[in-house]
Design an enzyme around this catalytic site. Structure first.
Site, PDB file in Angstrom:
ATOM      1  N   ASP A 177       0.899  -1.522  -0.316  1.00  0.00           N
ATOM      2  CA  ASP A 177       0.019   0.151  -0.027  1.00  0.00           C
ATOM      3  C   ASP A 177       1.181   1.497  -0.239  1.00  0.00           C
ATOM      4  O   ASP A 177       2.128   1.034   0.381  1.00  0.00           O
ATOM      5  CB  ASP A 177      -0.720   0.196   0.788  1.00  0.00           C
ATOM      6  CG  ASP A 177      -2.019   0.913   0.794  1.00  0.00           C
ATOM      7  OD1 ASP A 177      -1.883   1.958   0.125  1.00  0.00           O
ATOM      8  OD2 ASP A 177      -2.939   0.955   1.272  1.00  0.00           O
TER       9      ASP A 177
HETATM   10  C1  BGC Z   1      -5.428   2.937   0.267  1.00  0.00           C
HETATM   11  C2  BGC Z   1      -5.321   1.934  -1.238  1.00  0.00           C
HETATM   12  C3  BGC Z   1      -4.942   3.122  -2.966  1.00  0.00           C
HETATM   13  C4  BGC Z   1      -3.704   3.793  -2.465  1.00  0.00           C
HETATM   14  C5  BGC Z   1      -3.282   4.371  -4.086  1.00  0.00           C
HETATM   15  C6  BGC Z   1      -3.812   4.200  -0.432  1.00  0.00           C
HETATM   16  O1  BGC Z   1      -3.632   4.989   0.527  1.00  0.00           O
HETATM   17  O2  BGC Z   1      -4.862   2.650   1.091  1.00  0.00           O
HETATM   18  O3  BGC Z   1      -6.791   1.452  -0.904  1.00  0.00           O
HETATM   19  O4  BGC Z   1      -4.726   1.638  -3.371  1.00  0.00           O
HETATM   20  O5  BGC Z   1      -3.939   4.512  -1.234  1.00  0.00           O
HETATM   21  O6  BGC Z   1      -4.183   5.567  -3.744  1.00  0.00           O
END
Ligand code: BGC
Length: 756
Positions: free
Chosen positions: A272
């Site tokens: 993530d």
């Molecule tokens: C989120 C993810 C997301 C990623 C990219 C993170 O803050 O937890 O779900 O895919 O950002 O935007």
């Protein structure tokens, strides 16, 4: 002058000659030409030709934001034919553009939130929405959609519950699998997230989720497991939190032992965004790609990014190289990550050259055809997911209704103050950029369906704090009253409570009394992403429609259900408890903030597994949802009275379901299993099958389910495996977890004579 010109010409000729000789030499012996990535078979050669520097670059994203305001991209190595691939959120539609001041706005379709999609209990519908998202990804040159998000809705206050599918692992698994299949059917990849046990937003990057192996296996992993085994997502996204003491991004047990070795995952794992704490530990644990790389946005950082950003999670390639040189990181580990990445890169549309003729830098909207298709599919899916919680005396569908009073702050349209008259989705990375003009408010939807809407009196909006006398006047001059209650929630924050505000309850009461005095009805629309308290006010409403956050066509979809154009068939994927204090995780959510630990003390007793085992009456049960018609269940039969566990022969269960009303409708037939002779703790019942059937008035269909060994098994913490035991099992088939209409039973036996 002439002389100088001659000199330049002859020097250039010599240079060209030398270059061509060199080229000829290279081509003749064929050794200096680097190999190109052409397909999976070429990966090993390419890997051999890669420099350490190139490998170190490939395992780190190219920075945030990615091209055209998407979430990220991977590093290109043109010399070896390795393109940069593009990654974009998310679970409710393609998120692109408009993330930062100055970024060109780009638009895609806002589809219903995932909770609404799972409330359809319809795998075809889920796959259809997902396929539309896949097609929109292609419109913007995206290779991997960062979806679905499949964490379990452990507690109703979880800030991202709206992005998740269910409190139940079987429903979540089934919808997730359909979703992945839908996106990937158009050649775009998915990233199933957030692996694993990412069930809250409070301290989300530091929290350690402490849970039993049994709860992990029975509740929190199955959606990932079924998806990986059956739908083969291209990628998995490792979560921010720690699981039993080890950060998910560095958790070898999860990423390698379970995901790769037990489940045969053959894609790549990306972290993530800025979730990695120790890049070398992450790579060694099986986290192949560290996302998103450096932060390139304007400073100061937006709060959501500030909360998650950490320096270590954006390591430089030179740090990776140094780690290989000093032995902190083995090059073999790096090679394995690169291999995993390349195996997916060769599948992407970018690699296949399918995106090469479009200038994505200047594309800001979907094609007309895709936009129309997106809106149509959103409207259909949103209506399909709406749950009719209550419908006294056939209040719905509207009959003889022409004029409607629409009340509640949530219904107010005031574009200047960003009030769209409806909440179409949640906040954070799953928010989709939609043109305000494409959002259909509740009022607009009703007007589109030719109802006359009264939403103000003497210039005052019909909102909470309605003037005395207005309710009476409205009841006298309109045919029905409607109150819209909205709740927003977002990534990055858990919800403070599930309470109704006193002024909202007052509004419902005032209108209810006034309409009832006129012999008319009041309907409440819940425009929410997760449960709220209903017990204190529901008696005042004649009907309650849970519309969720239905995407951009929400107003039309709500009107479709209210008018009867669509007969509601959604069912709750998450229990509505009577009070927050009744929830199984109460007292253990969001955990010990100072100690950064959340104890999953309820173990496997999540959602209805808890309420039904402890006999706690919920406000609305898991699986509940009414229709404008009635269904009758009959003739439950089992093909055998016993299951031989050595043979692994599934039991086939069939039941007849009839539509006994006078309109066509859809019923979600649910199958639960109860272990009657268990020697270990087991929930009262567990969902192990469901099917949505369409029935015309008077029609009967036979619905068939198979119950296999896994469906009756429990995970044994000490043996570290799924265990099935000889015993007696009940099959419960019904319309919700609390509305069982037919039952049967079978024995499981272990016929050891054959084994000897
Ligand atoms: C989120 C993810 C997301 C990623 C990219 C993170 O803050 O937890 O779900 O895919 O950002 O935007």
């Amino acid at each position: 002058m002439n002389n100088r010109l001659n000199k330049i010409i002859s020097l250039s000729m010599i240079a060209i000659l030398l270059l061509s000789i060199n080229k000829n030499v290279t081509a003749a012996n064929g050794t200096d030409q680097p190999p190109k990535l052409v397909n999976e078979a070429s990966i090993e050669k390419v890997l051999k030709a890669m420099t350490l520097d190139e490998k170190a670059h490939l395992v780190i994203g190219t920075g945030y934001p990615g091209p055209n305001g998407i979430a990220g991209a991977t590093y290109a190595i043109p010399r070896l034919g390795i393109p940069s691939i593009t990654l974009s959120d998310g679970p409710a539609g393609v998120r692109i553009g408009g993330l930062f001041a100055g970024a060109a706005p780009r638009y895609a379709t806002a589809f219903p939130i995932p909770s609404s999609l799972s409330a359809t209990w319809d795998t075809e519908q889920a796959a259809k929405v997902a396929k539309a998202m896949g097609k929109e990804s292609r419109e913007y040159g995206i290779d991997i959609l960062l979806a679905p998000a499949v964490n379990i809705q452990r507690d109703p206050l979880g800030g991202r519950n709206f992005e998740y599918y269910s409190e139940d692992p079987f429903l979540a698994s089934t919808i997730t699998t359909a979703f992945i299949t839908g996106v990937q059917s158009v050649g775009v990849g998915t990233s199933i997230k957030h692996f694993a046990v990412n069930n809250q937003e409070t301290n989300r990057t530091t929290m350690n989720a402490v849970l039993s192996e049994r709860a992990l296996r029975e509740i929190y992993l199955p959606a990932f497991e079924m998806a990986v085994k059956q739908a083969k997502p291209w990628t998995v996204m490792s979560a921010y939190n720690a699981v039993n003491g080890t950060f998910a991004t560095q958790n070898k047990y999860l990423l390698t032992n379970i995901l790769r070795n037990e489940w045969d995952f053959d894609g790549f794992v990306m972290s993530d965004w800025w979730a990695v704490k120790d890049p070398f530990a992450a790579l060694a644990a099986g986290n192949d790609l560290i996302m998103p790389g450096a932060y390139n946005g304007p400073l100061p950082m937006p709060p959501l990014i500030k909360d998650v950003y950490n320096q270590a999670s954006a390591p430089s390639p030179s740090a990776i190289k140094a780690a290989v040189h000093n032995g902190t990181l083995s090059e073999r580990v790096l090679d394995e990550c690169v291999r995993n990445l390349l195996r997916i890169i060769v599948k992407t549309p970018t690699f296949k050259g399918e995106y090469k003729n479009v200038d994505y830098n200047h594309k800001t909207s979907l094609t007309k055809q895709a936009a129309e298709e997106g809106a149509r599919i959103d409207r259909e899916a949103a209506a399909e997911g709406m749950v009719l919680l209550k419908n006294e005396h056939h209040t719905l569908p509207f009959k003889g209704i022409h004029t409607i009073a629409v009340a509640g702050q949530n219904a107010v349209v005031d574009l200047a103050h960003n009030k769209l008259g409806i909440i179409i989705g949640g906040g954070g990375s799953s928010q989709v950029n939609v043109k305000p003009k494409d959002v259909v408010s509740l009022i607009q939807g009703l007007q589109n369906a030719n109802y006359t809407v009264v939403s103000s009196m003497d210039g005052n909006k019909l909102v909470e704090g309605l003037r005395a006398g207005d309710a009476v006047y409205l009841a006298q001059h309109t045919d029905i009253g409607l109150v819209s209650i909205g709740r927003a929630s977002t990534e990055g924050a858990d919800r403070p409570d599930m309470d109704m505000r006193p002024e909202e309850v007052q509004l419902i009461k005032d209108l209810s009394n006034a309409y009832h005095a006129e012999g008319k009805k009041l309907v409440v629309i819940l425009n929410i992403g997760a449960p709220i308290e209903v017990a204190s006010w529901r008696d005042y409403a004649d009907a309650i429609l849970l519309a969720w956050q239905p995407g951009q066509e929400g107003g039309n979809a709500i009107a479709d259900v209210l008018s009867g154009k669509v007969n509601p068939s959604g069912k709750l994927p998450e229990t509505f408890p009577v009070h927050y204090s009744a929830v199984p995780s109460y007292g253990n959510f969001p955990g010990d903030i100072a100690a950064n630990t959340v104890l999953y003390a309820e173990g496997i007793y999540v959602g209805y597994r808890y309420y039904d085992t402890k006999n706690i009456q919920p406000a609305y049960a898991f699986g509940h949802g009414l229709s404008y018609t009635n269904f009758m269940y009959k003739n439950l039969t089992l093909n055998s009275a016993q299951m031989d566990l050595n043979q692994n022969q599934p039991i086939v269960v069939s039941v007849d379901v009839s539509n006994t009303g006078n309109v066509s409708g859809k019923e979600v037939v649910q199958l639960y299993i109860r272990d009657k002779q268990t020697t270990i703790e087991r929930p009262d019942k567990e969902l192990k099958g469901f099917e949505k059937v369409v029935l015309q008035p008077g029609q009967t269909k036979t619905v068939t389910f198979t119950v296999d060994k896994r469906a009756i098994s429990a995970y044994d913490d000490t043996l570290k495996s799924w265990v099935s035991k000889a015993g007696l099992f009940q099959v419960l088939v019904g319309s919700s977890s609390r509305d069982i209409r037919q039952q049967g039973e079978f024995r499981t036996i272990r016929n050891d004579t054959r084994a000897k």
